[in-house]
Design a protein around this motif. Structure first.
Motif, PDB file in Angstrom:
ATOM      1  N   UNK A  75       0.851  -1.188   0.000  1.00 35.81           N
ATOM      2  CA  UNK A  75       0.000   0.000   0.000  1.00 35.81           C
ATOM      3  C   UNK A  75       0.891   1.244   0.000  1.00 35.81           C
ATOM      4  N   UNK A  76       0.393   2.358  -0.495  1.00 32.41           N
ATOM      5  CA  UNK A  76       1.153   3.602  -0.421  1.00 32.41           C
ATOM      6  C   UNK A  76       1.435   3.921   1.032  1.00 32.41           C
ATOM      7  N   UNK A  77       2.549   4.528   1.271  1.00 31.18           N
ATOM      8  CA  UNK A  77       2.926   4.877   2.636  1.00 31.18           C
ATOM      9  C   UNK A  77       4.203   4.144   3.018  1.00 31.18           C
ATOM     10  N   UNK A  78       4.518   4.209   4.286  1.00 36.48           N
ATOM     11  CA  UNK A  78       5.732   3.552   4.747  1.00 36.48           C
ATOM     12  C   UNK A  78       5.553   2.047   4.697  1.00 36.48           C
ATOM     13  N   UNK A  79       6.558   1.352   4.232  1.00 34.44           N
ATOM     14  CA  UNK A  79       6.461  -0.086   4.012  1.00 34.44           C
ATOM     15  C   UNK A  79       6.732  -0.892   5.275  1.00 34.44           C
ATOM     16  N   UNK A  80       7.800  -0.555   6.007  1.00 32.85           N
ATOM     17  CA  UNK A  80       8.124  -1.285   7.225  1.00 32.85           C
ATOM     18  C   UNK A  80       9.148  -0.508   8.050  1.00 32.85           C
ATOM     19  N   UNK A  81       9.306  -0.928   9.283  1.00 30.03           N
ATOM     20  CA  UNK A  81      10.330  -0.432  10.185  1.00 30.03           C
ATOM     21  C   UNK A  81      11.503  -1.401  10.095  1.00 30.03           C
ATOM     22  N   UNK A  82      12.717  -0.906   9.999  1.00 33.49           N
ATOM     23  CA  UNK A  82      13.904  -1.766   9.955  1.00 33.49           C
ATOM     24  C   UNK A  82      14.780  -1.474  11.165  1.00 33.49           C
ATOM     25  N   UNK A 128      14.649  -7.069  10.504  1.00 34.23           N
ATOM     26  CA  UNK A 128      15.947  -7.080  11.177  1.00 34.23           C
ATOM     27  C   UNK A 128      17.000  -7.114  10.076  1.00 34.23           C
ATOM     28  N   UNK A 129      17.994  -6.269  10.178  1.00 36.76           N
ATOM     29  CA  UNK A 129      19.032  -6.169   9.140  1.00 36.76           C
ATOM     30  C   UNK A 129      20.382  -6.195   9.829  1.00 36.76           C
TER      31      UNK A 129
END
Length: 130
Positions: A75-82, A128-129
């Motif tokens: 969806x438009x908007x922020x995709x995820x928190x990393x 998680x990165x």
């Protein structure tokens, strides 16, 4: 000529639906400490300000009647928190032991670093990165 110095993120805002589940996930499992908790009947929500580290905060807005995410995950908007980590295997094992929905570890095709996604109680993706 003036040039703004936008070089750090202060906080990330997340909307959740269930106070107990979200508080348990973000505070007890992820380990973020509560800075402030505000019950806001005029807005129909509870706002938890959480300390992620010395520089970053999460604003957790808990609103039981928040609409579901429209599409997943595009969806438009922020995709995820990393979130950056140094030991993704141990983190994955910990999250699984806490009953958190966790995907398999994979290699980021651009950075060649290890990464994985896990999900909060509202099924919002968190990366998680390493």
């Amino acid at each position: 000529m003036y040039q703004p110095a936008f070089n750090k993120i202060h906080h990330i805002a997340i909307i959740a639906a269930d106070y107990e589940k979200s508080r348990q996930f973000y505070v007890d499992i992820l380990g973020f400490s509560i800075i402030r908790e505000n019950h806001r009947p005029e807005k129909g929500d509870i706002k938890l300000d959480l300390k992620m580290n010395e520089e970053k905060e999460i604003e957790l807005f808990i609103k039981s009647d928040a609409p579901e995410r429209l599409t997943y995950p595009e969806a438009k908007g922020y995709r995820h928190l990393a979130i950056k980590t140094t030991n993704i295997e141990e983190d994955r094992n910990y999250l699984i032991s806490q009953g958190v929905k966790v995907e398999e570890i994979r290699q980021d095709e651009i950075t060649d670093r290890k990464m994985l996604f896990f999900y909060d109680p509202d099924d919002l993706p968190i990366e998680l990165h390493e």
